[in-house]
Design a protein around this motif. Structure first.
Motif, mmCIF file in Angstrom:
data_model
loop_
_atom_site.group_PDB
_atom_site.id
_atom_site.type_symbol
_atom_site.label_atom_id
_atom_site.label_comp_id
_atom_site.label_asym_id
_atom_site.label_seq_id
_atom_site.Cartn_x
_atom_site.Cartn_y
_atom_site.Cartn_z
ATOM 1 N N PRO A 1 6.585 -1.768 11.056
ATOM 2 C CA PRO A 1 5.418 -1.246 10.333
ATOM 3 C C PRO A 1 4.367 -0.753 11.322
ATOM 4 O O PRO A 1 4.036 -1.454 12.285
ATOM 5 C CB PRO A 1 4.931 -2.467 9.545
ATOM 6 N N TRP A 2 3.814 0.437 11.073
ATOM 7 C CA TRP A 2 3.011 1.099 12.095
ATOM 8 C C TRP A 2 1.960 1.978 11.440
ATOM 9 O O TRP A 2 2.267 2.736 10.524
ATOM 10 C CB TRP A 2 3.939 1.933 12.980
ATOM 11 N N TYR A 3 0.742 1.900 11.908
ATOM 12 C CA TYR A 3 -0.362 2.749 11.418
ATOM 13 C C TYR A 3 -0.402 2.777 9.891
ATOM 14 O O TYR A 3 -0.592 3.817 9.278
ATOM 15 C CB TYR A 3 -0.259 4.150 12.012
ATOM 16 N N VAL A 4 -0.226 1.643 9.289
ATOM 17 C CA VAL A 4 -0.264 1.375 7.847
ATOM 18 C C VAL A 4 0.866 2.088 7.107
ATOM 19 O O VAL A 4 1.741 1.443 6.533
ATOM 20 C CB VAL A 4 -1.633 1.724 7.218
ATOM 21 N N SER A 5 0.866 3.433 7.120
ATOM 22 C CA SER A 5 1.785 4.159 6.234
ATOM 23 C C SER A 5 2.899 4.900 6.952
ATOM 24 O O SER A 5 3.627 5.676 6.329
ATOM 25 C CB SER A 5 0.995 5.149 5.366
ATOM 26 N N ASP A 6 3.074 4.689 8.249
ATOM 27 C CA ASP A 6 4.154 5.372 8.957
ATOM 28 C C ASP A 6 5.519 4.939 8.417
ATOM 29 O O ASP A 6 5.711 3.801 7.991
ATOM 30 C CB ASP A 6 4.076 5.095 10.458
ATOM 31 N N THR A 7 6.471 5.851 8.475
ATOM 32 C CA THR A 7 7.776 5.668 7.840
ATOM 33 C C THR A 7 8.702 4.783 8.672
ATOM 34 O O THR A 7 8.944 5.071 9.851
ATOM 35 C CB THR A 7 8.460 7.027 7.616
ATOM 36 N N ALA B 1 0.833 -1.208 0.000
ATOM 37 C CA ALA B 1 0.000 0.000 0.000
ATOM 38 C C ALA B 1 0.866 1.257 0.000
ATOM 39 O O ALA B 1 0.534 2.253 -0.669
ATOM 40 C CB ALA B 1 -0.920 -0.006 1.226
ATOM 41 N N LYS B 2 1.973 1.221 0.715
ATOM 42 C CA LYS B 2 2.874 2.378 0.739
ATOM 43 C C LYS B 2 3.518 2.593 -0.625
ATOM 44 O O LYS B 2 3.634 3.734 -1.096
ATOM 45 C CB LYS B 2 3.937 2.191 1.826
ATOM 46 N N TYR B 3 3.930 1.515 -1.270
ATOM 47 C CA TYR B 3 4.518 1.617 -2.609
ATOM 48 C C TYR B 3 3.503 2.212 -3.590
ATOM 49 O O TYR B 3 3.822 3.106 -4.386
ATOM 50 C CB TYR B 3 4.945 0.242 -3.114
ATOM 51 N N LEU C 1 8.905 11.812 12.012
ATOM 52 C CA LEU C 1 8.166 11.557 10.786
ATOM 53 C C LEU C 1 6.802 10.922 11.039
ATOM 54 O O LEU C 1 6.569 10.273 12.066
ATOM 55 C CB LEU C 1 8.990 10.632 9.882
ATOM 56 N N ASP C 2 5.942 11.094 10.042
ATOM 57 C CA ASP C 2 4.648 10.412 10.053
ATOM 58 C C ASP C 2 4.583 9.479 8.845
ATOM 59 O O ASP C 2 5.255 8.464 8.831
ATOM 60 C CB ASP C 2 3.510 11.439 10.061
ATOM 61 N N ASN C 3 3.861 9.848 7.813
ATOM 62 C CA ASN C 3 3.594 8.931 6.706
ATOM 63 C C ASN C 3 4.712 8.880 5.677
ATOM 64 O O ASN C 3 5.332 9.898 5.356
ATOM 65 C CB ASN C 3 2.299 9.346 6.004
ATOM 66 N N ALA C 4 4.931 7.668 5.136
ATOM 67 C CA ALA C 4 5.765 7.506 3.959
ATOM 68 C C ALA C 4 4.981 8.002 2.744
ATOM 69 O O ALA C 4 3.848 8.456 2.856
ATOM 70 C CB ALA C 4 6.160 6.044 3.799
ATOM 71 N N GLY C 5 5.598 7.917 1.561
ATOM 72 C CA GLY C 5 4.917 8.367 0.360
ATOM 73 C C GLY C 5 5.056 9.861 0.154
ATOM 74 O O GLY C 5 6.112 10.451 0.402
ATOM 75 N N PHE C 6 3.977 10.494 -0.298
ATOM 76 C CA PHE C 6 4.052 11.913 -0.639
ATOM 77 C C PHE C 6 4.450 12.766 0.557
ATOM 78 O O PHE C 6 5.257 13.694 0.434
ATOM 79 C CB PHE C 6 2.710 12.390 -1.206
ATOM 80 N N ASP D 1 11.349 2.286 4.349
ATOM 81 C CA ASP D 1 10.600 3.278 3.572
ATOM 82 C C ASP D 1 11.450 4.508 3.285
ATOM 83 O O ASP D 1 11.408 5.068 2.186
ATOM 84 C CB ASP D 1 9.340 3.709 4.327
ATOM 85 N N PHE D 2 12.198 4.942 4.279
ATOM 86 C CA PHE D 2 13.052 6.127 4.165
ATOM 87 C C PHE D 2 14.087 5.925 3.056
ATOM 88 O O PHE D 2 14.210 6.747 2.133
ATOM 89 C CB PHE D 2 13.729 6.365 5.520
ATOM 90 N N ASP D 3 14.821 4.826 3.132
ATOM 91 C CA ASP D 3 15.873 4.546 2.139
ATOM 92 C C ASP D 3 15.275 4.264 0.765
ATOM 93 O O ASP D 3 15.807 4.722 -0.258
ATOM 94 C CB ASP D 3 16.717 3.358 2.590
ATOM 95 N N TRP D 4 14.187 3.515 0.725
ATOM 96 C CA TRP D 4 13.539 3.159 -0.541
ATOM 97 C C TRP D 4 13.069 4.408 -1.267
ATOM 98 O O TRP D 4 13.210 4.522 -2.500
ATOM 99 C CB TRP D 4 12.372 2.218 -0.256
#
Length: 438
Positions: free
Chosen positions: A283-289, A141-143, A249-254, A293-296
């Motif tokens: 992995p936390w709260y679905v989209s947390d970083t 989902a994050k991707y 940080l909060d969410n990965a992605g945008f 995720d940070f490196d990707w």
């Protein structure tokens, strides 16, 4: 007078005893579906052992879903991780809050605790199912959110590169206006929260930059000038001055890309000399970083066939290599504790944050933990709601998606409540809310 926050503090006025909302079973069901869909992936990677692990994880999650939906007691963790004892001690603490001899259960425990507990139990289900223990059930989902948000990211990265191309000719007032702009971008990037949407598409598909003026009236607390006063101290021409900024940080992605752009701009405009990022250890709260995720995200930006976004990725990679950007992990961010207990529960982390000149706390979960998720009056000062948590000057950047908000002008919350029943949970409104060291 400062309100103390010992571990033994009771939850008077808190959001205790919420029923389990619809999105928790929805999130768990999505995790179950994801594990099942990846059955062949586990088979290819681990053979029959992978299939057995998939079955074991699914059995664990099915049992967990039944516990949740039928209001079973909250169970101790049994996975033997570094935080297991802390979680179980916190469960013992929850038992002290019930005076009728009942056990803490899914419907009779503070909502914030139950939410955090669900994500920790999902992690436990995987940890107890080797060899798929490292699998992130939310990664797909994050991707997907990242790739769907690329048009908005391209626009933002292009804006940053244009800014850096002309930064030597900018006046202090123009730099100030630019930081205000990027703070707002970081704020509205917080709308992209997969835990609120239940893991459904919540990406940013269009440029935020062109909409900032329209959104300005939706910022209920605007403390950008207080942030600027701290950041501008480094623009006095003294190269020996040091300004450290931390971003929790909060969410990965945008949203993560908006944070990267803000961090890059602060360094490039000589407003900060180092930026420290704080992410989740699981992995936390679905989209947390997470660290992955940070490196990707940096690698994907670097590899995009767009000169501006690729240039950003290259710069961000170099910032990490040179130590201008530093990534931190700590178990405290995935504990159920509110932040006023940090000095007691995680003194090493509190000491680390004390080294900062300014700490940004991104998103709704951080705000809830900063304020204890309590039913504060809307006009209670932010610094008071933090109680004893004052490691450094801090700023919450958050779109409202939970029923807690402080620091509003008298009458504002009441007027909004009369006009819009969901004003505190819709993500429509935001705050950039500052607190000095008290």
């Amino acid at each position: 007078m400062e309100t103390p926050c010992p571990l033994s503090a009771k939850y008077e006025g808190s959001f205790a005893y919420f029923t389990v909302k619809d999105r928790l079973p929805q999130i768990l069901t999505k995790a179950i579906d994801t594990v099942h869909r990846n059955k062949n992936t586990f088979l290819e990677a681990h053979g029959e052992e992978g299939i057995e692990a998939e079955k074991k994880a699914l059995s664990f999650f099915s049992k967990l879903r039944n516990e949740m939906q039928t209001n079973k007691p909250i169970l101790p963790l049994i996975d033997g991780q570094p935080d297991t004892q802390i979680w179980n001690q916190y469960l013992d603490y929850q038992k002290t809050l019930l005076s009728d001899g009942e056990e803490p259960s899914w419907f009779r425990s503070p909502w914030l605790y139950v939410e955090c507990y669900l994500y920790r139990r999902i992690q436990e289900g995987l940890l107890l199912s080797p060899p798929i223990s490292e699998y992130d059930v939310f990664r797909e989902a994050k991707y997907e959110s990242f790739f769907q948000s690329q048009p908005a990211m391209l626009s933002l990265c292009g804006h940053l590169q244009e800014l850096k191309g002309k930064m030597n000719g900018l006046s202090n007032n123009e730099v100030r206006e630019e930081i205000h702009r990027l703070l707002q971008v970081s704020l509205w990037g917080n709308k992209c929260d997969l835990s609120i949407s239940g893991g459904q598409d919540n990406s940013q598909k269009t440029s935020i930059l062109s909409s900032l003026e329209d959104f300005r009236a939706l910022i209920l607390v605007d403390d950008m000038e207080s942030v600027w006063k701290i950041l501008s101290r480094n623009r006095d021409g003294h190269t020996e001055s040091r300004t450290r900024v931390d971003i929790v940080l909060d969410n990965a992605g945008f949203e993560l890309v908006t944070d990267f752009v803000l961090a890059d701009a602060m360094l490039s405009l000589n407003l900060a000399t180092e930026v420290h990022f704080h992410g989740k250890v699981m992995p936390w709260y679905v989209s947390d970083t997470t660290k992955h995720d940070f490196d990707w995200t940096i690698q994907k930006c670097l590899a995009v066939n767009n000169k501006w976004m690729s240039k950003c990725g290259q710069t961000w990679k170099e910032n990490l290599k040179k130590g201008r950007w530093v990534y931190h992990e700590h178990l405290f961010w995935t504990l159920p504790h509110e932040y006023c207990t940090m000095a007691e529960v995680a003194p090493d982390l509190y000491t680390e944050l004390q080294k900062s000149d300014l700490v940004f706390f991104k998103g709704d979960l951080n705000y809830r933990k900063l304020t204890g998720d309590r039913r504060w009056d809307f006009s209670v000062p932010f610094s008071q709601a933090l109680r004893s948590f004052h490691p450094a000057p801090l700023c919450s950047i958050r779109t409202l998606k939970a029923d807690v908000q402080v620091g509003l002008q008298a009458g504002v919350g009441e007027r909004l409540a009369a006009a819009e029943a969901d004003w505190m949970i819709s993500g429509k409104y935001g705050v950039i809310q500052f607190s000095p060291v008290v």
